[in-house]
Design an enzyme around this catalytic site. Structure first.
Site, PDB file in Angstrom:
ATOM      1  N   ARG A 108      13.729  64.385  55.015  1.00  0.00           N
ATOM      2  CA  ARG A 108      14.884  64.615  54.143  1.00  0.00           C
ATOM      3  C   ARG A 108      14.437  64.644  52.688  1.00  0.00           C
ATOM      4  O   ARG A 108      14.919  65.443  51.898  1.00  0.00           O
ATOM      5  CB  ARG A 108      15.958  63.553  54.371  1.00  0.00           C
ATOM      6  CG  ARG A 108      17.283  63.882  53.695  1.00  0.00           C
ATOM      7  CD  ARG A 108      18.411  62.952  54.113  1.00  0.00           C
ATOM      8  NE  ARG A 108      18.622  62.991  55.558  1.00  0.00           N
ATOM      9  CZ  ARG A 108      18.237  62.032  56.403  1.00  0.00           C
ATOM     10  NH1 ARG A 108      17.657  60.947  55.972  1.00  0.00           N
ATOM     11  NH2 ARG A 108      18.449  62.163  57.695  1.00  0.00           N
ATOM     12  N   ASP A 150      21.423  68.263  58.537  1.00  0.00           N
ATOM     13  CA  ASP A 150      21.214  67.870  59.927  1.00  0.00           C
ATOM     14  C   ASP A 150      19.729  67.633  60.091  1.00  0.00           C
ATOM     15  O   ASP A 150      18.905  68.316  59.476  1.00  0.00           O
ATOM     16  CB  ASP A 150      21.709  68.947  60.896  1.00  0.00           C
ATOM     17  CG  ASP A 150      21.898  68.399  62.305  1.00  0.00           C
ATOM     18  OD1 ASP A 150      22.016  67.162  62.464  1.00  0.00           O
ATOM     19  OD2 ASP A 150      21.927  69.193  63.254  1.00  0.00           O
ATOM     20  N   GLU A 180      29.871  70.097  65.328  1.00  0.00           N
ATOM     21  CA  GLU A 180      28.424  70.321  65.409  1.00  0.00           C
ATOM     22  C   GLU A 180      28.161  71.005  66.734  1.00  0.00           C
ATOM     23  O   GLU A 180      28.290  70.390  67.784  1.00  0.00           O
ATOM     24  CB  GLU A 180      27.651  69.000  65.309  1.00  0.00           C
ATOM     25  CG  GLU A 180      27.533  68.513  63.891  1.00  0.00           C
ATOM     26  CD  GLU A 180      26.437  67.471  63.711  1.00  0.00           C
ATOM     27  OE1 GLU A 180      25.474  67.446  64.511  1.00  0.00           O
ATOM     28  OE2 GLU A 180      26.555  66.693  62.760  1.00  0.00           O
ATOM     29  N   THR A 199      29.431  64.280  54.622  1.00  0.00           N
ATOM     30  CA  THR A 199      28.811  63.343  55.555  1.00  0.00           C
ATOM     31  C   THR A 199      29.572  62.030  55.498  1.00  0.00           C
ATOM     32  O   THR A 199      30.256  61.752  54.513  1.00  0.00           O
ATOM     33  CB  THR A 199      27.320  63.103  55.216  1.00  0.00           C
ATOM     34  OG1 THR A 199      26.737  62.258  56.206  1.00  0.00           O
ATOM     35  CG2 THR A 199      27.147  62.450  53.846  1.00  0.00           C
ATOM     36  N   SER A 200      29.411  61.235  56.535  1.00  0.00           N
ATOM     37  CA  SER A 200      29.950  59.872  56.498  1.00  0.00           C
ATOM     38  C   SER A 200      28.799  58.872  56.392  1.00  0.00           C
ATOM     39  O   SER A 200      29.008  57.671  56.406  1.00  0.00           O
ATOM     40  CB  SER A 200      30.791  59.599  57.755  1.00  0.00           C
ATOM     41  OG  SER A 200      30.011  59.818  58.906  1.00  0.00           O
ATOM     42  N   ASN A 201      27.576  59.389  56.260  1.00  0.00           N
ATOM     43  CA  ASN A 201      26.372  58.559  56.255  1.00  0.00           C
ATOM     44  C   ASN A 201      26.003  58.149  54.825  1.00  0.00           C
ATOM     45  O   ASN A 201      25.503  58.961  54.045  1.00  0.00           O
ATOM     46  CB  ASN A 201      25.234  59.348  56.917  1.00  0.00           C
ATOM     47  CG  ASN A 201      23.988  58.527  57.116  1.00  0.00           C
ATOM     48  OD1 ASN A 201      23.580  57.765  56.252  1.00  0.00           O
ATOM     49  ND2 ASN A 201      23.362  58.702  58.269  1.00  0.00           N
ATOM     50  N   GLY A 234      19.342  55.106  61.466  1.00  0.00           N
ATOM     51  CA  GLY A 234      18.962  55.979  62.567  1.00  0.00           C
ATOM     52  C   GLY A 234      17.659  55.565  63.222  1.00  0.00           C
ATOM     53  O   GLY A 234      17.460  54.398  63.562  1.00  0.00           O
TER      54      GLY A 234
END
EC number: 3.6.1.66
Length: 185
Positions: A168, A65, A36, A7-9, A140
Site C-alpha cells: 500500500r 483493494d 466488491e 473505506t471503513s478501515n 489484517g
C-alpha cells in the site's frame, strides 16, 4: 484539496494521510458500502468499484483493494483476501500452511482514484508467511507477513517503517507522485 477515501478501515486512512497531507490534501474517510465483485484481478475489482461509486460521490475519491498471494497455495487467498480473513482468519491461514516449507508470498495493493477519469496505482511487496502471529500494530494479515529483507512482521513495525516497504505504501507513493505532478496543472 479534499479527497474522500471510500473505506471503513481506519488503518488504511491513517496510512494515506501520512502520504498525502504534505501535498495539502485533506483525506476524509467516507465509509460508503459498494459491491466488491468476485473477479480475477484486484484491478478489475477496483475499476468496478470506481464505476459504481462515481455517480454517488461529489468529490474526487479513492478506493483501495489489496490481496495476499501465497505461492504454496497457488495464490490463495488473493482477490478473496478480505473474505478469507473474515471467515478463517490468521489462524486458518497458519493452519493451511502447517508443514509447508515454501512460505513465499506477496501482497499487492491497487489504489483507484476518480476525478472524472479512472486512474490506477499499483504496489507489491514480496516476503513470506511467518510460523505464528507476531506484533500488535497494523491490521489484517500484518501479524503473519514478513517482508523480504526483514525479520519482523508488518505488525511489529511502526506505521512509518511499514509504509516505507509495504504494498500500500508503494501504491500510495505512486499516487503521491502523480498527484504532485497533476495538482500543479
Amino acid at each position: 484539496m479534499e479527497l474522500f477515501f471510500i473505506t471503513s478501515n481506519d488503518g488504511k486512512v491513517r496510512e494515506a494521510k501520512k502520504f498525502l497531507e504534505p501535498l495539502g490534501i485533506n483525506v476524509i474517510k467516507k465509509p460508503l458500502e459498494y459491491p466488491e465483485i468476485q473477479a480475477d484481478t484486484l484491478e478489475d475489482v477496483v475499476v468496478f468499484g470506481l464505476n459504481w461509486l462515481k455517480d454517488k460521490v461529489d468529490k474526487p475519491f479513492i478506493i483501495e483493494d489489496s490481496g495476499l498471494f501465497i505461492e504454496a497455495l497457488n495464490g490463495f487467498p488473493g482477490v478473496y483476501s478480505a473474505y478469507v480473513y473474515k471467515t478463517i482468519g490468521l489462524d486458518g491461514i497458519l493452519k493451511l500452511m502447517e508443514g509447508i516449507e515454501n512460505r513465499k508470498a506477496y501482497f499487492k495493493s491497487v489504489i483507484g482514484f476518480y476525478d472524472g477519469e479512472i486512474h490506477l496505482f499499483v504496489g507489491e511487496v514480496r516476503g513470506r508467511i511467518s510460523n505464528e502471529k507476531r506484533g500488535l500494530h497494523g491490521f489484517g494479515y500484518d501479524p503473519i507477513f514478513v517482508p523480504d529483507g526483514f525479520d519482523k512482521t508488518f505488525a511489529e513495525m511502526s506505521t512509518e517503517e511499514k509504509n516505507s516497504v509495504s504494498h500500500r505504501g508503494k501504491a500510495l507513493k505512486e499516487f503521491y507522485r502523480w498527484m504532485k505532478e497533476n495538482l500543479k496543472k
